[in-house]
Design a protein around this motif. Structure first.
Motif: not given
Length: 568
Positions: A231-251
């Motif tokens: 989780l700390e490594r993910a926070q350091a990478a500073a990911p952002v969502v480029l897509r606007e609006g609601p989003s649902t992704v299923v794996l």
């Protein structure tokens, strides 16, 4: 005068034949064996299901057959009495404990639920639980005491069963009994030689259970630290969502599915009618990756590779679920597996964890359809950004447990597939397992199709829905030779299906991407694209949806030169 001496009498009178043993002796001994085996059988049937009942009875056989042996010394009789009583009580206690867990929690003792509960319980909590449940525990103790007294009393009757006389000839019945005992001993020896059977023996299972609980307790602290570091490594990478609006992704991640057994991929049996119907309805929105491969032939390394972007050993390895959470997604993990390692290493990264199955191992009878309600609940959640992972049993052996009973349309099939296997010299048992495997794939298709249908119906206006399906690894079911099961040495162990559907694509799709070779250990890069997540260090050349995708064949020493380019 007649000779009245004792010697003269012995010369004129023939010696008397030894008295025959009573015919009721062997019957009494067998009745005693049956009476002693009855408590063990009763609790085994209560605590186990299906073939495991036969396996446990086979492990119990040596104790019962020992009772058939006549003993003459008081010491030997007493030692046997104690050992038999204790040995049968071990099976009784094992069955009773399993019965309690099944009736109270619908869980096996080595399930994640029970192991986690025991690992997370201290002495005070145990005493509080005992105080709260003292009536049931007292009744349980009384029943066990009565069973122990019965076993002790009945085993004492063996002392009164006479042994055959020394001069008595064996009858046909005696010979038949000896042959039967020999067969049963051979069967029991085979059971003890078989590790999966042997480890079910209560004397081996419960010490291992205690050890597993202790390992889990000690390992939790380390795994918590590992997840926190991810989780700390993910926070350091500073990911952002480029897509606007609601989003649902299923794996939708499944187990042990070989694409060669999908009619969607051209297989001769109609095993995927649901997915094929979706394909006709969705057209180019649903892309079937024709050349998809896993780089692992087993579940744990395959899942580790998938969620760590193919770099599980790297010091700066990212975890897909941690990145998604930091970027703003709420993460669900819905699973029909009961696996402590998968739960601790991956599933507990999720915000919501639903473990449907509470019986680990191949003999679990939990069907994948049991997850549909939880999946529907997750889809209906009001969160703007949702990432839902559905982990299925798929066609994980045993194949016959992966579909409802009586739902095998390929049973005793006389079709082109069976005829082809016969021409290839596949024996009957391999062809029967293929039939069960194909039935599992057919049921699997019905669940996967329903997951896709629910995802499509939950798609909201102005919202984005991304959906990916793939298997962790393949399965060999008579494709090459007569091997059935996990297969690191043949291509079938790595051939997997992979499907991507998007309600609408953010960018124009490359025209050839459905034909591109695809690696499951790179799947996280594609899922990150579906999530719309971007961060420093992203490698778009591993994303099969990107125009700059660049294929690299993996190195698999187990396959030798069978598949040098890893393409069809």
């Amino acid at each position: 005068m007649a000779d009245l001496s004792p010697d003269a009498e012995s010369r004129t009178t023939p010696p008397a034949a030894p008295p025959a043993a009573p015919r009721s002796g062997w019957r009494a001994r067998w009745l005693t064996v049956a009476a002693l085996g009855a408590p063990g059988l009763c609790f085994i049937v209560l605590g186990y299901e299906g073939r495991r009942v036969a396996q446990l009875l086979t492990l119990l056989l040596p104790l019962l057959l020992w009772l058939r042996m006549p003993l003459r010394t008081p010491v030997g009789i007493m030692v046997r009495r104690w050992l038999v009583t204790l040995g049968i009580l071990v099976f009784v206690l094992d069955g009773a404990a399993r019965t309690y867990l099944l009736s109270s929690y619908q869980a096996a003792p080595d399930s994640t639920l029970v192991l986690s509960a025991m690992a997370n319980t201290n002495l005070r909590e145990s005493l509080e639980y005992a105080a709260q449940s003292w009536r049931g525990l007292a009744l349980f103790g009384l029943v066990l005491a009565a069973v122990a007294a019965w076993i002790w009393q009945v085993s004492g009757r063996l002392e009164a069963v006479p042994a055959p006389g020394p001069g008595r000839k064996r009858s046909l019945m005696d010979c038949a009994v000896l042959v039967l005992i020999g067969i049963l001993l051979l069967l029991s020896a085979a059971a003890y030689a078989n590790k999966p059977w042997r480890r079910l023996h209560p004397v081996l299972f419960w010490p291992h259970w205690v050890e597993s609980t202790e390992k889990l307790r000690k390992g939790w602290a380390n795994l918590d630290a590992v997840r926190n570091q991810a989780l700390e490594r993910a926070q350091a990478a500073a990911p952002v969502v480029l897509r606007e609006g609601p989003s649902t992704v299923v794996l939708v991640l499944t187990d042990s599915i070989n694409r060669d057994n999908f009619s969607l991929y051209g297989y001769g049996r109609k095993t995927t009618p649901g997915l094929q119907q979706h394909q006709r309805q969705l057209g180019a929105q649903m892309q079937v990756l024709r050349n998809a491969w896993s780089v692992d032939a087993a579940t744990l390394p395959a899942i580790g590779n998938l969620f760590s972007f193919g770099m599980p050993e790297a010091d700066d390895a990212q975890h897909l679920l941690a990145l998604a959470r930091v970027a703003g997604y709420k993460v669900w993990w819905i699973s029909n597996h009961d696996d402590v390692a998968i739960e601790q290493q991956h599933a507990r990264h999720a915000d919501v964890l639903q473990m449907i199955n509470r019986e680990p191992g191949r003999s679990s009878m939990s069907l994948d359809g049991e997850m549909l309600d939880e999946f529907h609940t997750a889809l209906q959640a009001p969160d703007q950004r949702k990432f839902i992972v559905v982990h299925m049993q798929g066609a994980h052996p045993h194949y016959s447990l992966r579909f409802p009973k009586g739902h095998n349309p390929f049973d005793a099939a006389d079709d082109a597939v069976d005829a082809a296997m016969a021409r290839q010299g596949r024996p009957v048992w391999v062809r029967e397992l293929r039939q069960n495997y194909d039935a599992a794939v057919l049921y699997h298709d019905s669940v996967v199709s329903e997951l896709l249908r629910l995802s499509r119906e939950a798609d909201r206006p102005q919202a984005y829905t991304g959906w990916m399906y793939l298997s962790d690894h393949g399965q060999e079911v008579g494709h090459v030779g007569n091997h059935v099961g996990h297969s690191p040495g043949t291509a079938a162990g790595y051939r997997i299906p992979a499907i991507v559907w998007q309600s609408h694509a953010a960018a124009p799709m490359p025209t050839d991407w459905a034909q591109r070779p695809f690696r499951a250990d790179w799947a996280a890069w594609t899922l990150a694209d579906l999530l719309g997540v971007q961060w420093h260090g992203q490698q778009v050349q591993h994303n099969v949806l990107h125009a700059d995708y660049r294929w690299q064949a993996p190195q698999l020493p187990q396959l030798g030169t069978q598949l040098p380019s890893f393409t069809d």
